[in-house]
Write a protein that holds these residues in place. Structure first.
Motif, short mmCIF file in Angstrom:
data_model
loop_
_atom_site.label_atom_id
_atom_site.label_comp_id
_atom_site.label_asym_id
_atom_site.label_seq_id
_atom_site.Cartn_x
_atom_site.Cartn_y
_atom_site.Cartn_z
N VAL A 68 -11.53 21.43 -9.69
CA VAL A 68 -11.52 22.32 -8.53
C VAL A 68 -12.96 22.58 -8.13
CG1 VAL A 68 -10.88 24.58 -7.63
CG2 VAL A 68 -9.37 23.40 -9.25
N LEU A 69 -13.28 22.42 -6.85
CA LEU A 69 -14.61 22.70 -6.36
C LEU A 69 -14.76 24.18 -6.05
CD1 LEU A 69 -15.16 19.72 -3.87
CD2 LEU A 69 -15.78 19.84 -6.29
N VAL A 70 -16.00 24.65 -6.11
CA VAL A 70 -16.30 26.01 -5.68
C VAL A 70 -15.91 26.15 -4.21
CG1 VAL A 70 -18.14 27.68 -5.26
CG2 VAL A 70 -18.14 26.34 -7.36
N ASN B 89 -8.33 16.42 -2.33
CA ASN B 89 -7.92 17.04 -1.07
C ASN B 89 -8.58 18.40 -0.96
OD1 ASN B 89 -6.62 18.17 1.15
ND2 ASN B 89 -4.61 17.34 0.60
N ASP B 90 -9.46 18.56 0.04
CA ASP B 90 -10.13 19.85 0.22
C ASP B 90 -9.37 20.78 1.16
OD1 ASP B 90 -10.52 18.71 2.67
OD2 ASP B 90 -12.70 19.00 2.73
N GLY B 91 -8.14 20.42 1.49
CA GLY B 91 -7.32 21.23 2.38
C GLY B 91 -7.20 20.66 3.77
N SER C 217 -20.05 17.11 4.95
CA SER C 217 -18.64 17.17 4.57
C SER C 217 -18.52 17.53 3.10
CB SER C 217 -17.96 15.83 4.87
OG SER C 217 -18.60 14.80 4.15
N THR C 218 -17.30 17.72 2.64
CA THR C 218 -17.07 18.17 1.27
C THR C 218 -17.68 17.23 0.23
OG1 THR C 218 -15.04 19.29 1.92
CG2 THR C 218 -15.26 18.76 -0.41
N ASN C 219 -17.72 15.94 0.53
CA ASN C 219 -18.24 14.99 -0.46
C ASN C 219 -19.75 14.88 -0.48
OD1 ASN C 219 -18.34 13.72 2.00
ND2 ASN C 219 -17.77 11.70 1.21
#
Length: 287
Positions: A153-155, A211-213, A41-43
């Motif tokens: 902001v993440l890549v 929030n990654d969307g 996951s994103t984390n």
């Protein structure tokens, strides 16, 4: 017959599932509708040191090898001028343990941990402790170049970096009788404990409610290119009392204080710099 103190009293070798992932992705039992493993996951992916995942579906990961050796010294007789009859220390032992392996479902992230524990007892007054060292890999998302600290902001799409951290620390515990024969119950014992814990690893940005969307993560860490390796520390003091009411029942009270001043670097989200204190009371039934 007296046994040489260098001959271990206990020698154990084991193979276990070991530590798993903190983010629970599961590896379910074979099912035609679920043949794959979801990606990270994103984390990211870190070891589940807190044993937050307790499902039993995954039983086929890479195994962890480990072992333990204990040297029990029996009675330790102190030299003169202490009277021999009054200075025998019992329950004296030194234990060495170690384990290591892979912990992620893909078998790319590894860990190992080592510890030494000891204890000695003299007429109900005991001193014990343990020192440990652990090294582990983890995956963490990468921050976009130039991303400001106030609006990280993440890549995109998410890019993970494989990092390594070192965790090490110790605790020392002293226990002593407050009342050997209280008016009610069997014994009242006081306890003092001191803990130190260090982390040596890359400085990570702490993100709140990211929030990654599709998902909101209450907290997560991200790696910024060029981030330095730093050493952080947490100290903890604990005082408590153990009241043995009977063979099966005991009451416990304790107060703990965490010193968090060097637990992280000062940033806009440095919540860890606030000291923590906690009191607790419990009734325990053993059977």
């Amino acid at each position: 017959m007296r046994v040489h103190p260098l001959v271990p009293s206990e020698l154990t070798l084991f193979v276990v599932n070991g530590v798993g992932e903190q983010t629970n992705r599961l590896r379910t039992f074979p099912n035609p509708s679920n043949l794959g493993i979801p990606g990270p996951s994103t984390n990211g992916v870190t070891p589940d040191f807190g044993h937050e995942n307790n499902n039993l579906a995954d039983n086929n990961n890479a195994k962890t090898l480990g072992g333990r050796v204990v040297f029990a010294l029996g009675d330790l007789r102190l030299p003169w001028p202490f009277p021999e009859s009054a200075a025998d220390l019992t329950g004296t032992h030194l234990g060495l343990s170690g384990m290591g392996g892979m912990y992620d479902l893909e078998g790319n992230l590894g860990y190992d941990m080592w510890s030494a524990d000891w204890s000695v007892d003299y007429r109900g007054v005991s001193l014990s402790g343990e020192a440990m060292y652990s090294k582990n890999h983890f995956l963490t998302p990468r921050l976009a170049p130039g991303s400001p600290a106030g609006a990280p902001v993440l890549v995109a799409p998410t890019v993970f970096t494989r990092q390594q951290e070192h965790l090490y620390g110790f605790f020392v515990q002293g226990a002593f009788p407050l009342m050997r024969r209280p008016p009610y119950g069997k014994r009242l014992t006081g306890v003092f404990v001191y803990n130190e814990m260090w982390r040596r690893g890359p400085l990570l940005d702490f993100l709140l409610n990211y929030n990654d969307g599709t998902t909101v993560y209450e907290s997560m860490t991200a790696y910024r290119d060029g981030a330095p390796f730093v050493t952080r520390r947490i100290s903890k003091y604990t005082a408590g009392a153990h009241w043995q009411l009977s063979d099966r029942f005991a009451a416990k009270a304790e107060y703990s204080y965490w010193v968090m001043g060097k637990s992280t670097a000062r940033t806009q989200t440095s919540l860890g710099l606030n000291d923590i204190y906690q009191g607790a009371f419990s009734l325990v039934m053993g059977f």
